[in-house]
Design a protein around this motif. Sequence first.
Motif, mmCIF file in Angstrom:
data_model
loop_
_atom_site.group_PDB
_atom_site.id
_atom_site.type_symbol
_atom_site.label_atom_id
_atom_site.label_comp_id
_atom_site.label_asym_id
_atom_site.label_seq_id
_atom_site.Cartn_x
_atom_site.Cartn_y
_atom_site.Cartn_z
ATOM 1 N N LYS A 1 33.139 37.165 35.612
ATOM 2 C CA LYS A 1 33.093 36.803 34.064
ATOM 3 C C LYS A 1 32.146 35.598 33.940
ATOM 4 O O LYS A 1 31.559 35.573 33.024
ATOM 5 N N THR B 1 37.298 39.673 39.452
ATOM 6 C CA THR B 1 36.804 40.369 38.118
ATOM 7 C C THR B 1 36.785 38.718 37.130
ATOM 8 O O THR B 1 35.721 38.723 36.457
ATOM 9 N N ARG B 2 37.785 38.029 37.362
ATOM 10 C CA ARG B 2 37.936 36.838 36.627
ATOM 11 C C ARG B 2 36.632 35.975 36.869
ATOM 12 O O ARG B 2 35.930 35.174 36.000
ATOM 13 N N GLU C 1 41.554 41.657 40.181
ATOM 14 C CA GLU C 1 41.546 40.871 39.056
ATOM 15 C C GLU C 1 40.934 39.589 39.162
ATOM 16 O O GLU C 1 40.396 38.916 38.434
ATOM 17 N N MET D 1 41.600 28.188 37.878
ATOM 18 C CA MET D 1 42.201 29.292 38.719
ATOM 19 C C MET D 1 42.949 28.690 39.744
ATOM 20 O O MET D 1 44.286 29.235 40.030
ATOM 21 N N GLU E 1 35.962 27.175 35.879
ATOM 22 C CA GLU E 1 36.837 28.295 35.599
ATOM 23 C C GLU E 1 37.430 28.298 37.356
ATOM 24 O O GLU E 1 38.728 28.379 37.206
#
Length: 722
Positions: free
Chosen positions: A277, A273-274, A270, A339, A335
């Motif tokens: 993106k 995958t973030r 996950e 995170m 991003e």
Amino acid sequence: MAGAPRRRRSSFHLPPAQGLESNVSFSTLKPLTLALAVTVALTACQQAQTPAVTERQAAPAAPAVDLANLKTPVVSFAAADLDPTVPACADLNAHVNGKWLAANPVPADRTTWGSFELLAERSLEIQRQLVEHMAADPGATGVAKMIGDVWATGMDEAAINAAGLAPIQPMLEEIAALSGPGDIAAYLRRSTAQGRMMLFGFGPEADFQNPGMNIAYATQAGLGLPDKTYYFDDRHAGIREAYLQHIGNILVLTGIEEAQAREMAKAVMEFETRLAKVSLSREELSRDVSKYYNPVSVAQADAITPNFPWSAFFESQGIAAPEMFSLAMPDFHAELSRMIADVPVATWQAYLRYQTVDGAAPYLADAFAEENFNFYGKVLRGQEEMQPRWKRVLNAINGQMGEALGQEYVKVAFPPESKARMQALVGNLGEALKVRLENLEWMGEETKAKALEKWAAFTPKIGYPDKWRDWSGLATSRDSYVGNLMAAIEFNYRWNLSKIGQPVDRSEWAMSPQTVNAYYNPLQNEIVFPAAILQPPFFDPNADDALNYGGIGAVIGHEMIHGYDDQGSRFDAKGSFSNWWTDKDRQGFEERTGKLIAQFDAYESIDGLHVNGKLTLGENIADLGGLAVAYDAMKRAQGEGFSDPMVEGFSQDQRFFMNWATVWRRNFKPEELKVRLQTDPHAPANFRAIGAPSNLPAFAEAFGCSDGDAMVRSEADRVHIW
């Protein structure tokens, strides 16, 4: 080189070099904590060189190397290989290579097999003899001692297995102690300072607007699959499942209980995958070099990434904060900053633990190396067996000390007469290119003058550097393989940092002499040909002009034309990122390149998958223009009143095109081919063999082809650019 169990990108990379062929696997974008290969950057992020450089001097004689009894055969064009059942006008690749390809499947420890791999094998055989001599010499000093230490510890399988996770245990303990966003940011700074980058690449490169000076670049990274599309495309669902299993398996090997490891693996997936993106795809990065240049001040960067202040980062690396650096792909970094703040610490710990262990896995105990290979080699790329340890250790040496080994390699494998002959070939190719530029009908005089100015500024480099690097300061021992590699990685990273804010050293190379490849560097406007590629079928000082011009001549032309491909043409004669085109001429150029995109989009490769004409555009432009220039240069060399010798019943023109096809003799594992279709800016070899010749009237004339033959493109579809 293809075939390593786990080939990760280095800690810093700009766009892949505009080179002849991809000589590393495309297993992942993940930058390595313990990476081997220094990915060649746009101007060639140099293969880890140290600040001091020594002039080439007479060195002690190289150890005896038996060149006469190398096991790997020389690759060369032979009339006996031709398949008479497939006419050249129908399929040049099948006509020249079909019989050989059928008789030479990909070996179990490889994913591709052909001309490049055979030359790489010969190079490795020579290198092995050199490093074994170094390791066996008790009085070895300097570079010989360092290489000998890495070889000896890398070949000591028993010691590596006995050590288990011990070489990286301190890193895992540090990760386990993280307790919040501040700790995470601090850990990323500390690991980067040791050359172990996980989430972004960082290093020096020439300033796009001032190519004589190096600035710092920060780029995207952090993914374990070959491209962002692997995280979302339905075609890759099976690969995602296998990758999830692999993450869990690695964590289990570190001592995590099975059920917990599987939950941690889901969190890691996950997390990636973030990241995917907001990452740019291979196609986006390959076909728009401007994505790498986003000059900002440190204060501006801090505003974009408040949870990862770059002011603190520069201080942690021991370098002064610059007035400006390139925060490439700013959306990615923004991003990542978010995170750091909102992803649970436990997830960060799982991700960092996995990244650290999997990055080191090829150099750890067998259980880790085999698990790493099972996914990245077997599942992702179709490789049946791991390469033998000696090849894997040589790959590691080449990744961290390639030029040092190359200094010894050229003493035994590159005679001076080869360099002299190459210099003459380069000169002749250059003159042929100049004539083509002068006679372009579709380009206006203003743009043409700039194109010729760029031509006049080309710098060729042949065989090996004129100056060798100095490795003093790198300490190695016979204690630990991973320890030696970690020392080299940090040593190389510190040297790279020393370049930031300093003038570019134009004497540096991006590839070692023993690399079977070539490249063009737009920021320095240079064409570079390592010694190892200067062998048949590319180059043979005893061969006729047809073979040499169809081989290395086309390679020389290919690299020159990269200066005028869709991305190289955005840099001027001095290497500055600038527009030297009129709007009309750029439009005309794009109309022609659009036809080339369409040509390669139409090629169906495997299981209904087509070549990506846009992803491969730069290489296809270089192939087309390079082959045309090489043909002109051959005619120039033959001169007036040339009498064709008709070797083995074939004309010089026929042998020219047949040797071009011999260069692209190559088999692929299906899995490898699928990865390359998604990620490689080079088209598969069989399409390179036919793509450029089908656009050249000289090919049709050489073989007496007719309109309607598969290898003859219609007047409306024929592509002529340079």
